[in-house]
Enzyme design. Structure first.
Site, short mmCIF file in Angstrom:
data_model
loop_
_atom_site.label_atom_id
_atom_site.label_comp_id
_atom_site.label_asym_id
_atom_site.label_seq_id
_atom_site.Cartn_x
_atom_site.Cartn_y
_atom_site.Cartn_z
N THR A 204 -23.01 20.03 -25.25
CA THR A 204 -24.43 19.97 -24.88
C THR A 204 -24.71 18.60 -24.28
O THR A 204 -23.80 17.90 -23.82
CB THR A 204 -25.31 20.25 -26.11
OG1 THR A 204 -26.67 20.39 -25.68
CG2 THR A 204 -25.20 19.17 -27.16
N ASN A 205 -25.97 18.19 -24.27
CA ASN A 205 -26.35 16.87 -23.76
C ASN A 205 -27.45 16.28 -24.64
O ASN A 205 -27.82 16.87 -25.65
CB ASN A 205 -26.81 16.99 -22.30
CG ASN A 205 -27.95 17.96 -22.13
OD1 ASN A 205 -29.05 17.76 -22.65
ND2 ASN A 205 -27.69 19.06 -21.43
N ARG A 206 -27.97 15.13 -24.24
CA ARG A 206 -28.89 14.37 -25.09
C ARG A 206 -30.37 14.72 -24.90
O ARG A 206 -31.24 14.09 -25.49
CB ARG A 206 -28.70 12.86 -24.85
CG ARG A 206 -27.30 12.36 -25.17
CD ARG A 206 -27.20 10.86 -24.90
NE ARG A 206 -25.85 10.37 -25.07
CZ ARG A 206 -25.32 9.99 -26.24
NH1 ARG A 206 -26.07 10.05 -27.33
NH2 ARG A 206 -24.09 9.56 -26.32
#
Length: 391
Positions: A204-206
């Site tokens: 995923t990402n932030r």
């Protein structure tokens, strides 16, 4: 911030310092009379930016300075506002840099008068202030106190804390009361997507979804019918939206396409995963060796696909970059065929992912980039819709 020629001009320096301390980016323009009370160097030092004076009206540069400042500004504060500049503003006069920039500005304007009591109470000044207020410009009532003339009276500049509190409250009220999106159908994506590695792990990402949710909340407050398609977040639900929860990029693509044709405005603020696992494991991957190879394949480019088929829709994209911001964002704007691209530098710790603040640049085809200075994401959301309304 616009400084005009009154004795209270020196107090504007304290106000600039307070704004900078509060996290605002400040640019200062001064009338010729103001420079006789306090030097431009003072404001250049405090704001860490050049100061605009009448000499800036004509340059050899490609930019037009007073238009550049007007486009850049998120808020315009006139402090101290003399009877002269109030009269010019009420009649739409533009005979110097300050009044030219103010006439070109479409951002919220806040006038902080300071003058002799007799000038303040003059029927002409009273009429001009009333005219400004009728035009939607906010005017703060001066304080009663010891005036430069040596006696008590109304016309004294209020304290820095009073002015700052007033502007913040009025800005908050203005965001929540504008109803210029009534009747518009708006689709907004927010948050991140997750791509499964195995039943336990994912990539995923932030992204926290704060920007997308701020856009959705702002659109609702301004009267729009909003559909919010969101990946996982820890944010509270927004009332009066059609909320759709998704996990993967493929799910977001499917849901977006269900609604796209009926929308007037589509804002793709979600940070989707560009890649997914080719073959996710059906069982938890055990730690058997020192390395692990996972094959990734490209996900569908949702924004690009929408850009290829849009007709009546206004399409807005976001670009989260860590280097060469304008170069990379400009390329994305062209490749995705968007009407507006909102670019921000997520390598900075003080803005972007996870922060309540952001600083973005608006890019539009055949338009010069417009920097929106560091501000809270609700204000950035308001500026996005202000830009869209202007299409």
């Amino acid at each position: 911030m616009y400084i005009t020629g009154g004795i209270a001009a020196y107090k504007a320096a304290y106000f600039v310092r307070a704004l900078v301390k509060d996290g605002a980016k400040v640019r200062v323009a001064m009338t010729k009379s103001a420079t006789k009370f306090i030097t431009p160097m003072t404001f250049k030092t405090l704001s860490r930016h050049r100061v605009y004076t009448d000499e800036a009206l004509v340059t050899d540069d490609e930019i037009v300075p007073h238009i550049e400042l007007a486009d850049w500004s998120d808020t315009a504060v006139i402090i101290p506002a003399t009877a002269n500049v109030i009269a010019k503003m009420s009649h739409g006069l533009a005979d110097d840099f300050v009044t030219s920039a103010l006439l070109a500005s479409d951002c919220p304007k806040f006038v902080v008068p300071a003058m002799n009591e007799k000038m303040l109470k003059n029927k002409a000044t009273t009429r001009n202030i009333k005219s400004l207020r009728m035009d939607g410009i906010k005017v703060l009532d001066p304080d009663v106190g010891f005036l430069a003339e040596g006696y008590q009276g109304k016309g004294r500049l209020p304290s820095t804390s009073t002015i700052l509190k007033w502007i913040k409250q009025e800005n908050k009220n203005q965001i929540s009361t504008v109803k210029d999106l009534t009747g518009k159908k708006i689709l907004i994506t927010a948050g991140k997507t997750l791509e499964t590695i195995d039943p336990v792990r994912y990539i995923t990402n932030r992204s926290t979804g704060k920007m997308g949710y701020a856009l959705a909340q702002t659109a609702v407050e301004r009267g729009a019918e909003v559909t919010l398609i969101s990946g996982p977040t820890n944010l509270p639900e927004i009332s009066n939206v059609n909320f759709i929860s998704i996990i993967t990029t493929a799910e977001m693509f499917e849901e977006v396409n269900k609604f796209f044709e009926q929308m007037d405005i589509v804002i793709m603020a979600a940070a989707v995963s560009d890649y997914r696992i080719e073959k996710p494991a059906t069982q938890k991957i055990k730690k058997k060796s020192a390395t692990l190879e996972i094959k990734l394949v490209k996900n569908v480019d949702i924004l690009k696909s929408l850009g290829q088929k849009k007709n009546k829709q206004i399409l807005v994209g976001f670009a989260a970059e860590t280097q060469n911001l304008l170069e990379n964002a400009s390329r994305k704007m062209q490749e995705k065929n968007v009407d507006l691209l909102v670019a921000n530098d997520v390598s900075r710790a003080d803005i972007g992912f996870g922060s309540d603040q952001n600083e973005v640049t608006f890019l539009r085809p055949d338009h010069k980039p417009v920097l929106i200075g560091k501000s809270d994401k609700k204000r950035i959301a308001a500026k996005v819709f202000d830009c869209i309304i202007g299409f």
